[in-house]
Design a protein around this motif. Sequence first.
Motif, PDB file in Angstrom:
ATOM      1  N   HIS A  38       0.682  -1.233   0.005  1.00 51.47           N
ATOM      2  CA  HIS A  38      -0.021   0.045   0.023  1.00 51.47           C
ATOM      3  C   HIS A  38       0.807   1.393  -0.152  1.00 51.47           C
ATOM      4  CE1 HIS A  38      -3.217   2.821   1.242  1.00 51.47           C
ATOM      5  NE2 HIS A  38      -4.023   2.036   0.584  1.00 51.47           N
ATOM      6  N   ASN A  39       1.994   1.178   0.786  1.00 52.80           N
ATOM      7  CA  ASN A  39       2.757   2.615   1.039  1.00 52.80           C
ATOM      8  C   ASN A  39       3.416   2.835  -0.550  1.00 52.80           C
ATOM      9  OD1 ASN A  39       4.365   0.157   1.587  1.00 52.80           O
ATOM     10  ND2 ASN A  39       6.074   1.722   2.084  1.00 52.80           N
ATOM     11  N   PHE A  40       3.596   1.783  -1.355  1.00 50.85           N
ATOM     12  CA  PHE A  40       4.322   2.025  -2.470  1.00 50.85           C
ATOM     13  C   PHE A  40       3.468   2.714  -3.727  1.00 50.85           C
ATOM     14  CE2 PHE A  40       8.183  -1.328  -2.651  1.00 50.85           C
ATOM     15  CZ  PHE A  40       8.643  -0.588  -1.491  1.00 50.85           C
TER      16      PHE A  40
ATOM     17  N   PRO B  27      14.666  -0.966  -2.967  1.00 53.60           N
ATOM     18  CA  PRO B  27      14.682  -0.365  -1.503  1.00 53.60           C
ATOM     19  C   PRO B  27      14.391  -1.488  -0.452  1.00 53.60           C
ATOM     20  CG  PRO B  27      12.500   0.134  -2.446  1.00 53.60           C
ATOM     21  CD  PRO B  27      13.570  -0.658  -3.610  1.00 53.60           C
ATOM     22  N   ALA B  28      14.680  -1.329   0.799  1.00 54.31           N
ATOM     23  CA  ALA B  28      14.797  -2.052   1.996  1.00 54.31           C
ATOM     24  C   ALA B  28      12.885  -2.170   2.068  1.00 54.31           C
ATOM     25  CB  ALA B  28      15.051  -1.525   3.274  1.00 54.31           C
ATOM     26  N   GLY B  29      12.592  -3.451   2.421  1.00 55.89           N
ATOM     27  CA  GLY B  29      11.245  -3.930   2.413  1.00 55.89           C
ATOM     28  C   GLY B  29      10.438  -3.119   3.414  1.00 55.89           C
ATOM     29  N   ALA B  30       9.011  -3.320   3.158  1.00 55.52           N
ATOM     30  CA  ALA B  30       8.162  -2.875   4.280  1.00 55.52           C
ATOM     31  C   ALA B  30       8.002  -1.262   4.270  1.00 55.52           C
ATOM     32  CB  ALA B  30       8.328  -3.435   5.567  1.00 55.52           C
ATOM     33  N   PHE B  31       7.965  -0.672   5.495  1.00 56.47           N
ATOM     34  CA  PHE B  31       7.927   0.538   5.442  1.00 56.47           C
ATOM     35  C   PHE B  31       9.266   1.534   5.595  1.00 56.47           C
ATOM     36  CE2 PHE B  31       3.918  -0.644   7.368  1.00 56.47           C
ATOM     37  CZ  PHE B  31       2.859  -0.186   6.527  1.00 56.47           C
ATOM     38  N   ALA B  32      10.318   0.794   5.223  1.00 58.58           N
ATOM     39  CA  ALA B  32      11.650   1.222   5.151  1.00 58.58           C
ATOM     40  C   ALA B  32      11.624   2.792   4.474  1.00 58.58           C
ATOM     41  CB  ALA B  32      12.545   0.466   4.671  1.00 58.58           C
ATOM     42  N   ILE B  33      11.265   3.251   3.585  1.00 59.72           N
ATOM     43  CA  ILE B  33      11.143   4.374   2.722  1.00 59.72           C
ATOM     44  C   ILE B  33      10.676   5.312   3.418  1.00 59.72           C
ATOM     45  CG2 ILE B  33      10.646   5.710   0.525  1.00 59.72           C
ATOM     46  CD1 ILE B  33      10.951   3.212  -1.012  1.00 59.72           C
ATOM     47  N   ASP B  34       9.471   5.109   4.332  1.00 54.76           N
ATOM     48  CA  ASP B  34       8.649   5.958   5.178  1.00 54.76           C
ATOM     49  C   ASP B  34       9.656   6.427   6.279  1.00 54.76           C
ATOM     50  OD1 ASP B  34       5.740   5.729   3.944  1.00 54.76           O
ATOM     51  OD2 ASP B  34       6.614   3.797   3.975  1.00 54.76           O
TER      52      ASP B  34
ATOM     53  N   LEU C 143       1.993   2.715  11.983  1.00 51.63           N
ATOM     54  CA  LEU C 143       1.695   1.983  10.701  1.00 51.63           C
ATOM     55  C   LEU C 143       1.179   0.634  10.932  1.00 51.63           C
ATOM     56  CD1 LEU C 143       4.788   3.359   8.945  1.00 51.63           C
ATOM     57  CD2 LEU C 143       2.467   4.222   8.733  1.00 51.63           C
ATOM     58  N   ARG C 144       0.303   0.013  10.124  1.00 48.06           N
ATOM     59  CA  ARG C 144      -0.182  -1.388  10.345  1.00 48.06           C
ATOM     60  C   ARG C 144       0.616  -2.160   9.387  1.00 48.06           C
ATOM     61  NH1 ARG C 144      -2.203  -4.535  14.454  1.00 48.06           N
ATOM     62  NH2 ARG C 144      -3.271  -6.073  13.511  1.00 48.06           N
ATOM     63  N   MET C 145       1.178  -3.205   9.674  1.00 43.78           N
ATOM     64  CA  MET C 145       1.942  -3.949   8.772  1.00 43.78           C
ATOM     65  C   MET C 145       1.055  -4.799   7.962  1.00 43.78           C
ATOM     66  SD  MET C 145       5.218  -3.548   9.586  1.00 43.78           S
ATOM     67  CE  MET C 145       6.302  -4.779   8.817  1.00 43.78           C
ATOM     68  N   PRO C 146       1.376  -4.948   6.909  1.00 48.07           N
ATOM     69  CA  PRO C 146       0.811  -5.868   5.794  1.00 48.07           C
ATOM     70  C   PRO C 146       0.872  -7.136   6.302  1.00 48.07           C
ATOM     71  CG  PRO C 146       2.338  -4.521   4.569  1.00 48.07           C
ATOM     72  CD  PRO C 146       2.607  -4.038   5.871  1.00 48.07           C
ATOM     73  N   GLU C 147      -0.356  -8.182   6.006  1.00 40.27           N
ATOM     74  CA  GLU C 147      -0.424  -9.493   6.778  1.00 40.27           C
ATOM     75  C   GLU C 147       0.781 -10.273   6.031  1.00 40.27           C
ATOM     76  OE1 GLU C 147      -2.689 -10.756   8.876  1.00 40.27           O
ATOM     77  OE2 GLU C 147      -2.920  -8.797   9.190  1.00 40.27           O
ATOM     78  N   ALA C 148       1.298  -9.922   4.860  1.00 36.71           N
ATOM     79  CA  ALA C 148       2.345 -10.878   4.411  1.00 36.71           C
ATOM     80  C   ALA C 148       3.900 -10.644   5.246  1.00 36.71           C
ATOM     81  CB  ALA C 148       2.533 -10.666   2.838  1.00 36.71           C
ATOM     82  N   PHE C 149       3.850  -9.707   5.775  1.00 38.24           N
ATOM     83  CA  PHE C 149       5.013  -9.389   6.669  1.00 38.24           C
ATOM     84  C   PHE C 149       4.853  -9.537   8.125  1.00 38.24           C
ATOM     85  CE2 PHE C 149       5.484  -6.219   3.024  1.00 38.24           C
ATOM     86  CZ  PHE C 149       6.115  -7.192   2.445  1.00 38.24           C
ATOM     87  N   ALA C 150       3.611  -9.734   8.556  1.00 38.65           N
ATOM     88  CA  ALA C 150       3.385  -9.346  10.151  1.00 38.65           C
ATOM     89  C   ALA C 150       3.754 -10.752  10.945  1.00 38.65           C
ATOM     90  CB  ALA C 150       1.760  -9.379  10.159  1.00 38.65           C
ATOM     91  N   GLU C 151       3.819 -11.752  10.411  1.00 39.02           N
ATOM     92  CA  GLU C 151       4.151 -13.107  11.114  1.00 39.02           C
ATOM     93  C   GLU C 151       5.722 -12.902  11.303  1.00 39.02           C
ATOM     94  OE1 GLU C 151       4.610 -17.878  11.243  1.00 39.02           O
ATOM     95  OE2 GLU C 151       3.674 -16.973   9.526  1.00 39.02           O
ATOM     96  N   LEU C 152       6.411 -12.425  10.473  1.00 40.55           N
ATOM     97  CA  LEU C 152       8.024 -12.235  10.741  1.00 40.55           C
ATOM     98  C   LEU C 152       8.270 -10.981  11.332  1.00 40.55           C
ATOM     99  CD1 LEU C 152      10.980 -13.357  10.127  1.00 40.55           C
ATOM    100  CD2 LEU C 152      10.813 -11.992   7.977  1.00 40.55           C
ATOM    101  N   GLN C 153       7.522  -9.947  11.112  1.00 34.61           N
ATOM    102  CA  GLN C 153       7.966  -8.635  11.407  1.00 34.61           C
ATOM    103  C   GLN C 153       7.217  -7.945  12.573  1.00 34.61           C
ATOM    104  OE1 GLN C 153       8.423  -6.508   7.950  1.00 34.61           O
ATOM    105  NE2 GLN C 153      10.123  -7.632   7.238  1.00 34.61           N
ATOM    106  N   GLY C 154       6.135  -8.566  12.879  1.00 33.76           N
ATOM    107  CA  GLY C 154       4.868  -7.746  13.837  1.00 33.76           C
ATOM    108  C   GLY C 154       4.020  -7.074  13.093  1.00 33.76           C
ATOM    109  N   ASN C 155       3.009  -6.798  13.804  1.00 37.67           N
ATOM    110  CA  ASN C 155       1.695  -6.189  13.437  1.00 37.67           C
ATOM    111  C   ASN C 155       1.661  -4.574  13.227  1.00 37.67           C
ATOM    112  OD1 ASN C 155       0.886  -8.802  15.395  1.00 37.67           O
ATOM    113  ND2 ASN C 155      -0.207  -8.824  13.402  1.00 37.67           N
ATOM    114  N   THR C 156       2.142  -4.050  14.116  1.00 43.69           N
ATOM    115  CA  THR C 156       2.056  -2.455  14.383  1.00 43.69           C
ATOM    116  C   THR C 156       3.402  -1.901  14.170  1.00 43.69           C
ATOM    117  OG1 THR C 156      -0.239  -2.469  15.148  1.00 43.69           O
ATOM    118  CG2 THR C 156       0.950  -0.530  15.336  1.00 43.69           C
ATOM    119  N   MET C 157       3.733  -0.994  13.530  1.00 43.17           N
ATOM    120  CA  MET C 157       5.090  -0.284  13.604  1.00 43.17           C
ATOM    121  C   MET C 157       5.013   1.177  14.167  1.00 43.17           C
ATOM    122  SD  MET C 157       7.979   0.416  10.690  1.00 43.17           S
ATOM    123  CE  MET C 157       8.629  -1.040  10.689  1.00 43.17           C
ATOM    124  N   TYR C 158       5.666   1.653  15.142  1.00 42.55           N
ATOM    125  CA  TYR C 158       5.879   2.933  15.442  1.00 42.55           C
ATOM    126  C   TYR C 158       7.324   3.503  14.861  1.00 42.55           C
ATOM    127  CZ  TYR C 158       2.122   1.256  18.661  1.00 42.55           C
ATOM    128  OH  TYR C 158       0.804   0.870  19.156  1.00 42.55           O
TER     129      TYR C 158
END
Length: 387
Positions: free
Chosen positions: A12-14, A282-289, A351-366
């Motif tokens: 979504h962030n992309f 770029p690094a994955g998930a919300f790294a650019i943000d 930020l709410r993590m995408p489900e595809a990343f949540a198991e490895l990286q967690g659910n909510t990012m601060y």
Amino acid sequence: MNYIVISPYYPHNFQKFSIELKNQGINVLGIGEEPYDQLDDRLKDVLTEYFRVNSLDDVEEVKRAVAFLFHKHGPIDRIESQNEHWMELDAALRTQFNVYGLKERDLKKTRHKSEMKKYFEKAGVPVVPGFLVKKEKDIDKGVKKLKLPLIAKPDNGVGAAATFKLQDKKDVERFKNEWDGKTAYFLEPFVSASDIVTFDGIVDAKGNIVFSTSIVYYYTPLELLNNNTIDWVYYIDKELDPKLVEYGEKAVKAFGMKERFFHIEFFKTEDDYIAIEYNNRPAGAFAIDVYNYSHSHDFFKLYAEVVKGTNAELNLDSKYGLASTRRDYKEYRYSEEDIRNKYQGKLKAVLRMPEAFAELQGNTMYVLVADTLEEMNEMKEFVGELR
């Protein structure tokens, strides 16, 4: 300029890539799996046309979509997803339609760890020795040459997926039993380093670095893979170590990429760095943000400016940028309201993590910013403290 974005909706962030490309006056075309009605209004507004396919994994179907857009809108100037999962698809499409950028022949040096190592060595960047495994007998040869403990990773793979840590003969036998006998693996000595750090950024059409930064991980990808109860935490460094910059710049020059993000991983030892891998994205998930909040700049916009050829000199206001995730099932001492009240303007995003990343990286990012390393570490403890 016609720019095809592969999978413009997800992650979504992309979607910001499409928005900023349009803001530069670029004609943005999309190919994705989601129905058009599912697209966000902001995305619909910037896409001149969207072609839905049943599956982006069906390369021939996607090629037909590109051919349709080519016929309707004229020659295609760029095709890009910014996503590791679709990198081979992107290259296949560029090769088929003779579009600027990485072709299939160019992927080998950044997709295969055995080839990657040659370019780091060419650049004079420290690496550990490696051994390519294609047959079962190669495993014993590699173990004999490199000595245990070792890490075994797919030669063509991403992150820590399908990785084996070989500490003793039992681990070697388990690897032999679980290996499919077809996937090429790469053996390397296990590096007991406390940190994994990165050298990240963007290169322009001439291969010049226009922006660089660094991520420091609190836990390695392998630790997260082996213990998915750990909270995923990393930070953007405020000031880069000159030695890391030197190695990173040499690597970027050796790999010779153009008009792309790069994400280069290193082990940080007591007094040096050891290159792990070069990623053409770029690094994955919300790294650019997190980059954006840490440096007070919009790097989605900077990328679009690089594509357009209008990027100007950067004036960054850099701080430490903390990205700390929480898992839904864990009970934390402090509530989200507590975090907001304590840090106020220094809390930049939840930020709410995408489900595809949540198991490895967690659910909510601060995402928080700090002026000092001490303040940032205190933030990390506050966000992550359990009841």
